[in-house]
Scaffold this motif. Structure first.
Motif, mmCIF file in Angstrom:
data_model
loop_
_atom_site.group_PDB
_atom_site.id
_atom_site.type_symbol
_atom_site.label_atom_id
_atom_site.label_comp_id
_atom_site.label_asym_id
_atom_site.label_seq_id
_atom_site.Cartn_x
_atom_site.Cartn_y
_atom_site.Cartn_z
ATOM 1 N N LEU A 166 0.823 -1.211 0.000
ATOM 2 C CA LEU A 166 0.000 0.000 0.000
ATOM 3 C C LEU A 166 0.854 1.256 0.000
ATOM 4 O O LEU A 166 0.520 2.245 -0.669
ATOM 5 N N PHE A 167 1.956 1.263 0.762
ATOM 6 C CA PHE A 167 2.848 2.421 0.724
ATOM 7 C C PHE A 167 3.548 2.528 -0.626
ATOM 8 O O PHE A 167 3.811 3.624 -1.111
ATOM 9 N N LEU A 168 3.830 1.402 -1.258
ATOM 10 C CA LEU A 168 4.509 1.416 -2.556
ATOM 11 C C LEU A 168 3.592 1.892 -3.673
ATOM 12 O O LEU A 168 4.038 2.525 -4.634
ATOM 13 N N LEU A 169 2.285 1.609 -3.566
ATOM 14 C CA LEU A 169 1.352 1.868 -4.662
ATOM 15 C C LEU A 169 0.732 3.260 -4.623
ATOM 16 O O LEU A 169 -0.081 3.592 -5.504
ATOM 17 N N VAL A 170 1.099 4.081 -3.635
ATOM 18 C CA VAL A 170 0.532 5.429 -3.573
ATOM 19 C C VAL A 170 0.874 6.215 -4.842
ATOM 20 O O VAL A 170 0.009 6.874 -5.437
ATOM 21 N N THR A 171 2.118 6.137 -5.281
ATOM 22 C CA THR A 171 2.538 6.911 -6.455
ATOM 23 C C THR A 171 1.782 6.503 -7.715
ATOM 24 O O THR A 171 1.210 7.368 -8.404
ATOM 25 N N PRO A 172 1.737 5.214 -8.112
ATOM 26 C CA PRO A 172 0.963 4.871 -9.309
ATOM 27 C C PRO A 172 -0.528 5.162 -9.168
ATOM 28 O O PRO A 172 -1.194 5.464 -10.161
ATOM 29 N N LEU A 173 -1.056 5.080 -7.932
ATOM 30 C CA LEU A 173 -2.475 5.398 -7.742
ATOM 31 C C LEU A 173 -2.749 6.860 -8.083
ATOM 32 O O LEU A 173 -3.698 7.181 -8.810
ATOM 33 N N VAL A 174 -1.922 7.772 -7.575
ATOM 34 C CA VAL A 174 -2.113 9.198 -7.847
ATOM 35 C C VAL A 174 -1.840 9.519 -9.301
ATOM 36 O O VAL A 174 -2.578 10.278 -9.945
ATOM 37 N N LEU A 175 -0.790 8.929 -9.876
ATOM 38 C CA LEU A 175 -0.440 9.208 -11.277
ATOM 39 C C LEU A 175 -1.487 8.683 -12.254
ATOM 40 O O LEU A 175 -1.520 9.106 -13.410
#
Length: 530
Positions: free
Chosen positions: A268-277
């Motif tokens: 979940l901490f790793l996927l924050v960036t692709p989620l926002v992008l």
């Protein structure tokens, strides 16, 4: 009590047998000097120096992979940086824990800081000479990972040496706040620093930070509350440290619970960036990162003032983990920057408090002489699932759930009607699913007797200086009883005075037969022994 210096004290009677000045037994008896007393002022000075190095290292950890990617254009080399930055430190953890428990923790911190600062200085020298290449970075990064492991374990283990027991929760909150500050400031400053002063300037700042931290450690003397030196070999120390945690049902259950939690939390901490992008820009990623850093700072401040639960700490930690699960699920509710930012804030805030309470539990329940090894084992077990979360679950889950929320996907008309459809919604669904899984783990933890009754079944550890005093008194009584027995045959019928003392053994096996006091200062534990 001890007689000056920062290391473990020795028993004079056994010093002659061992051939060393310090010997290998417990501390000297009551009435001797014990060096500086634990206090928050002493801890805050050390914590400030560590804050400077943590922030500088975070800036370097941001800048180096960016420099590698810009120089090589290779995603493989970029990813290799993350692996080398973590793996050597994890593997050396058990050895580092034993060394931290065996030696003077202040000196371990000094040596580790010197090696870490020298590594950064070597990177700077190679960069200034124009000879810096990727393989230089990987080799030096491996050395840095090892040095930082020693530094981190020595710092965490020295907190109860620096701070009275009643302030441990507050001190751990300040420690978590330092990490949160670094997490908050790096997204704001790193890009501007890279554009303004480049990697060279960032490395200069980092080397300067280590120089400041080393100076603080040279000035600040640590209280002498560790009265034991080692009789056992280093291998035996590592084995005994593992046995201390793993053979205790409560600690073993806690470690396995954290390992399970990290399977769901780390992606979940790793996927924050692709989620926002998936629906916004890189600038929005930075805003969410700042929100997460602010949450970590607030969590640390809250722990600093609150100090964590005074009773039922394990249940309190599980409750905070429940808030972490709810905040994680919130991130996936909608493709909205405000909702994601609030969720990221809540995740970091709750995680900071969970880590603070967990650290306090270990420091209170485990004798100081085992802290390095126990923290090392906990890290090894809890982080063992991070590669699974980062390398398998995050990419596989995104690829698996993503198509379900595209046009014509199997979940478009059901779950998609609630959380939206299109790019990134599969990742959003992972946040909801994994948040629910973490909440389920919290419920299981609260219902498991071994965790629910942890604070009652696992007693607080005695301060090590008090253990040393009691052990010395036991030996004096035993010697007197033996002398009296040899002088008078009638003495053999008298009860032995040895049975009145603490059953602490010479092989460092911990016992929990006494109720500890809340005051850890050596002077007061001497009075308690009297």
């Amino acid at each position: 009590g001890a007689t000056g210096g920062d290391g473990p004290a020795g028993d004079p009677a056994e010093a002659s047998a061992s051939g060393s000045d310090t010997g290998s037994g417990p501390a000297a008896g009551p009435g001797t000097a014990s060096g500086p007393a634990p206090g928050m002022g002493r801890f805050l000075a050390v914590a400030l120096g560590q804050l400077i190095t943590i922030t500088g290292s975070a800036l370097t950890e941001f800048a180096l992979p960016v420099w590698i990617y810009m120089e090589t254009g290779s995603m493989g080399k970029y990813a290799l940086y993350a692996v080398i930055g973590m793996l050597p430190g994890i593997l050396v953890g058990p050895l580092a824990g034993a060394v931290v428990d065996r030696l003077d923790r202040r000196r371990v911190m000094l040596a580790a800081s010197a090696v870490a600062g020298s590594t950064q200085a070597a990177l700077l020298t190679l960069l200034l000479s124009g000879n810096l290449s990727s393989w230089h970075i990987y080799v030096l990064l491996g050395m840095l990972s090892v040095a930082l492991t020693f530094q981190r374990l020595a710092y965490a283990s020295s907190v109860p040496q620096l701070v009275p027991k009643r302030y441990l929760g507050h001190a751990n909150g300040i420690t978590q706040m330092a990490f949160g500050f670094a997490q908050f400031i790096v997204p704001l400053a790193a890009v501007a620093l890279m554009a303004g002063i480049g990697l060279k300037g960032i490395l200069i700042l980092d080397v300067t930070g280590y120089a400041v931290a080393i100076t603080v450690l040279l000035i600040v003397k640590f209280p002498r509350t560790l009265p034991w030196t080692r009789r056992e070999s280093l291998v035996a120390e590592i084995r005994n440290g593992f046995a201390y945690s793993w053979k205790n049902r409560g600690f073993r259950a806690m470690l396995l619970w954290f390992a399970a939690l990290n399977i769901f939390l780390s992606p979940l901490f790793l996927l924050v960036t692709p989620l926002v992008l998936s629906f916004d820009s890189l600038e929005s990623v930075a805003r969410v990162a700042v929100a997460g850093g602010a949450g970590a700072i607030l969590g640390g401040i809250a722990m600093g003032f609150w100090g964590g639960p005074k009773r039922n700490r394990m249940q309190g930690m599980l409750g905070l983990a429940g808030l972490l699960a709810v905040a994680s699920a919130l991130v996936g509710v909608r493709a909205d920057l405000w909702i994601i930012g609030i969720g990221a804030f809540g995740m970091s805030c709750a995680l900071s408090m969970v880590n603070g309470v967990y650290t306090t539990i270990v420091q209170i329940k485990v004798p100081q002489r085992f802290h390095g090894r126990v923290f090392a084992l906990n890290t090894l077990v809890a982080w063992s699932t991070l590669p699974i979360g980062h390398g398998i679950i995050a990419p596989a889950g995104s690829a698996f759930f993503g198509p379900m929320f595209e046009d014509g996907g199997s979940l478009t008309s059901t779950v998609g009607a609630l959380i939206g459809t299109g790019p990134g919604r599969g990742i959003g669904f992972m946040y909801l699913l994994f948040g629910a899984a973490m909440l389920g783990l919290v419920v299981v933890g609260l219902r498991l007797r071994v965790l629910a009754r942890f604070d009652l079944d696992v007693p607080d550890a005695l301060p090590d200086d008090l253990v040393g005093i009691q052990e010395r008194e036991r030996r004096v009584k035993a010697a007197r009883a033996k002398k009296a027995k040899s002088a008078s045959p009638a003495a053999s019928a008298a009860p032995s005075a040895v049975t009145d003392s603490s059953p602490v053994t010479d092989d460092d096996t911990p016992t929990h037969d006494h109720t500890p006091t809340d005051d850890d200062t050596p002077a007061r534990t001497v009075e308690a022994a009297r």
